[in-house]
Design a protein around this motif. Sequence first.
Motif, PDB file in Angstrom:
ATOM      1  N   GLU A  92      55.521  20.089 -64.633  1.00  0.00           N
ATOM      2  CA  GLU A  92      54.106  19.738 -64.662  1.00  0.00           C
ATOM      3  C   GLU A  92      53.434  19.824 -63.287  1.00  0.00           C
ATOM      4  O   GLU A  92      52.258  20.186 -63.186  1.00  0.00           O
ATOM      5  N   ASP A  93      54.189  19.506 -62.225  1.00  0.00           N
ATOM      6  CA  ASP A  93      53.588  19.507 -60.888  1.00  0.00           C
ATOM      7  C   ASP A  93      53.088  20.899 -60.507  1.00  0.00           C
ATOM      8  O   ASP A  93      51.941  21.066 -60.069  1.00  0.00           O
ATOM      9  N   VAL A  94      53.935  21.909 -60.682  1.00  0.00           N
ATOM     10  CA  VAL A  94      53.517  23.273 -60.339  1.00  0.00           C
ATOM     11  C   VAL A  94      52.509  23.794 -61.348  1.00  0.00           C
ATOM     12  O   VAL A  94      51.615  24.573 -61.011  1.00  0.00           O
ATOM     13  N   LEU A  95      52.603  23.343 -62.593  1.00  0.00           N
ATOM     14  CA  LEU A  95      51.678  23.794 -63.629  1.00  0.00           C
ATOM     15  C   LEU A  95      50.243  23.345 -63.327  1.00  0.00           C
ATOM     16  O   LEU A  95      49.304  24.157 -63.391  1.00  0.00           O
ATOM     17  N   VAL A  96      50.052  22.073 -62.980  1.00  0.00           N
ATOM     18  CA  VAL A  96      48.692  21.597 -62.707  1.00  0.00           C
ATOM     19  C   VAL A  96      48.148  22.195 -61.413  1.00  0.00           C
ATOM     20  O   VAL A  96      46.948  22.457 -61.297  1.00  0.00           O
ATOM     21  N   ALA A  97      49.030  22.429 -60.439  1.00  0.00           N
ATOM     22  CA  ALA A  97      48.581  23.074 -59.207  1.00  0.00           C
ATOM     23  C   ALA A  97      48.112  24.505 -59.482  1.00  0.00           C
ATOM     24  O   ALA A  97      47.115  24.972 -58.923  1.00  0.00           O
ATOM     25  N   THR A  98      48.836  25.202 -60.363  1.00  0.00           N
ATOM     26  CA  THR A  98      48.445  26.557 -60.737  1.00  0.00           C
ATOM     27  C   THR A  98      47.103  26.557 -61.464  1.00  0.00           C
ATOM     28  O   THR A  98      46.230  27.393 -61.197  1.00  0.00           O
ATOM     29  N   LEU A  99      46.934  25.611 -62.378  1.00  0.00           N
ATOM     30  CA  LEU A  99      45.662  25.489 -63.108  1.00  0.00           C
ATOM     31  C   LEU A  99      44.501  25.231 -62.152  1.00  0.00           C
ATOM     32  O   LEU A  99      43.430  25.839 -62.268  1.00  0.00           O
ATOM     33  N   TRP A 134      51.187  32.939 -65.143  1.00  0.00           N
ATOM     34  CA  TRP A 134      50.254  31.880 -65.511  1.00  0.00           C
ATOM     35  C   TRP A 134      48.893  32.091 -64.844  1.00  0.00           C
ATOM     36  O   TRP A 134      47.846  31.985 -65.494  1.00  0.00           O
ATOM     37  N   MET A 135      48.926  32.381 -63.558  1.00  0.00           N
ATOM     38  CA  MET A 135      47.682  32.541 -62.803  1.00  0.00           C
ATOM     39  C   MET A 135      46.828  33.658 -63.397  1.00  0.00           C
ATOM     40  O   MET A 135      45.630  33.475 -63.647  1.00  0.00           O
ATOM     41  N   ALA A 136      47.438  34.815 -63.640  1.00  0.00           N
ATOM     42  CA  ALA A 136      46.697  35.948 -64.177  1.00  0.00           C
ATOM     43  C   ALA A 136      46.178  35.645 -65.581  1.00  0.00           C
ATOM     44  O   ALA A 136      45.027  35.969 -65.915  1.00  0.00           O
ATOM     45  N   LYS A 137      47.019  35.017 -66.397  1.00  0.00           N
ATOM     46  CA  LYS A 137      46.617  34.723 -67.774  1.00  0.00           C
ATOM     47  C   LYS A 137      45.468  33.720 -67.813  1.00  0.00           C
ATOM     48  O   LYS A 137      44.516  33.880 -68.597  1.00  0.00           O
ATOM     49  N   LEU A 138      45.531  32.688 -66.980  1.00  0.00           N
ATOM     50  CA  LEU A 138      44.476  31.678 -66.953  1.00  0.00           C
ATOM     51  C   LEU A 138      43.148  32.268 -66.475  1.00  0.00           C
ATOM     52  O   LEU A 138      42.079  31.942 -67.005  1.00  0.00           O
ATOM     53  N   ARG A 139      43.203  33.133 -65.488  1.00  0.00           N
ATOM     54  CA  ARG A 139      41.964  33.741 -64.991  1.00  0.00           C
ATOM     55  C   ARG A 139      41.333  34.644 -66.043  1.00  0.00           C
ATOM     56  O   ARG A 139      40.111  34.646 -66.224  1.00  0.00           O
ATOM     57  N   ARG A 140      42.161  35.429 -66.744  1.00  0.00           N
ATOM     58  CA  ARG A 140      41.628  36.273 -67.818  1.00  0.00           C
ATOM     59  C   ARG A 140      41.050  35.417 -68.937  1.00  0.00           C
ATOM     60  O   ARG A 140      39.981  35.720 -69.491  1.00  0.00           O
ATOM     61  N   PHE A 141      41.762  34.346 -69.265  1.00  0.00           N
ATOM     62  CA  PHE A 141      41.307  33.445 -70.327  1.00  0.00           C
ATOM     63  C   PHE A 141      39.954  32.824 -69.974  1.00  0.00           C
ATOM     64  O   PHE A 141      39.028  32.804 -70.798  1.00  0.00           O
ATOM     65  N   HIS A 142      39.831  32.335 -68.749  1.00  0.00           N
ATOM     66  CA  HIS A 142      38.581  31.706 -68.323  1.00  0.00           C
ATOM     67  C   HIS A 142      37.429  32.705 -68.314  1.00  0.00           C
ATOM     68  O   HIS A 142      36.311  32.403 -68.763  1.00  0.00           O
ATOM     69  N   ILE A 165      41.867  28.436 -76.450  1.00  0.00           N
ATOM     70  CA  ILE A 165      43.253  28.004 -76.307  1.00  0.00           C
ATOM     71  C   ILE A 165      44.051  29.066 -75.574  1.00  0.00           C
ATOM     72  O   ILE A 165      43.946  30.256 -75.876  1.00  0.00           O
ATOM     73  N   CYS A 166      44.858  28.611 -74.621  1.00  0.00           N
ATOM     74  CA  CYS A 166      45.728  29.498 -73.853  1.00  0.00           C
ATOM     75  C   CYS A 166      47.130  28.890 -73.865  1.00  0.00           C
ATOM     76  O   CYS A 166      47.320  27.756 -73.422  1.00  0.00           O
ATOM     77  N   ILE A 167      48.112  29.638 -74.382  1.00  0.00           N
ATOM     78  CA  ILE A 167      49.486  29.161 -74.453  1.00  0.00           C
ATOM     79  C   ILE A 167      50.265  29.714 -73.261  1.00  0.00           C
ATOM     80  O   ILE A 167      50.370  30.930 -73.091  1.00  0.00           O
TER      81      ILE A 167
END
Length: 396
Positions: free
Chosen positions: A162-169, A130-138, A116-118
Amino acid sequence: MSSALPEPWPGDVAPVRPKPTVGFPRAPLALAVPAGDEDMAARLIAAFQPIGPCLVLLFGTPALGLPQLGRELGAALGPACRIVGCSSAGEIGPQGYCKESVVALAFPAESFRAGICILRDQAQVPVSDWMAKLRRFHAGFRPDPRRSSFGILLPDALARQEDVLVATLDAAIPGLPVIGGSAAEGMRFLPTCQMVDGEAHPGAAVFMLIETDLAVAEVSFAHFRPTDRRAVVTAADPHNRIIWELNAEPAAQEYARLTGIALNALTTTEFARHPLLLRTGRRHHVRAIRAMTPDGGLQLLSGIEAGNILTLGHAVDMTQGFADAMDALPRPPLMVLGFDCILRRIALERAGMTERMSELLARYRVVGFNTYGEQHSGMHVNQTFVGMALMPPEVG
């Protein structure tokens, strides 16, 4: 094409399944519990403890006390089980559409692993964070390439990011199939609820990375086809998702002309029947209209920008198209985690087709909730069903 489906899930509780054979991965277990059930936590604990879940998802409304329910389940199921939930505009349980309930879904640890990543402060759009946190999480999750992996996203709809969020993911974890549903609160557009392990996280987006021994396949279906009527967005407010002008005319006035509906007759029902479609690549994605503003603009449920070319959509048979999309899966699903736009449910109710769609949702074992928006394939869309089908692994 898929073969004959197994029997639908019985009752409003967990599906009855034979004891799995040794080595066969177990599917998630689902229950729909009425809101007024004082023994809700006890019922869920009794059903879920025997399967030893690593993750429990809860979908309901804030009035039902999701954080408190999350704390009670966490205390009983132990620290190895994460509890995640969000508020909804309606629920999808083992028998199809339901209301004023909590739908709970438990993923057994013997077949699943979850992280889980908040993503906090969604409205501030901290893309770099977000980008850095998601990469570390993955990287820390270390997915096993021999197993299937997918992502689940539960964003706060009222943050409108949501648009920028899913693009970042999509950029941070390329190639990972991700589905999501924007947390809702009925049709009142009041503050939503995102909960992790009994703690509420207002304004956040909760991202889950799931790994499983089961095979997975993404499903999406929007019951609209493009017409030959198009319009260019000539003035817009992207932050508030408002179109001020279409074809250099007041937006609502030009939309009324395109649809052939009188301006004073435009209602939520008419907006739902005639959405605007935005083409990306080879596909058209719905940009649903939430309301007409007092000064003649159109407020949407998805992002919009000046210069976008929009096409008027035409509705097709919602139930047959949904069944066709499910039948296209390579194997019958053991379960489908589904996010279904609340505007689709409203359209079904007004057409008297809710019971038929509930039968189909039960037949294909769909569990999830009604949303303010859906995410899949790096896009935020509306008036669409998106799901992740969990299927038996391929032989060998």
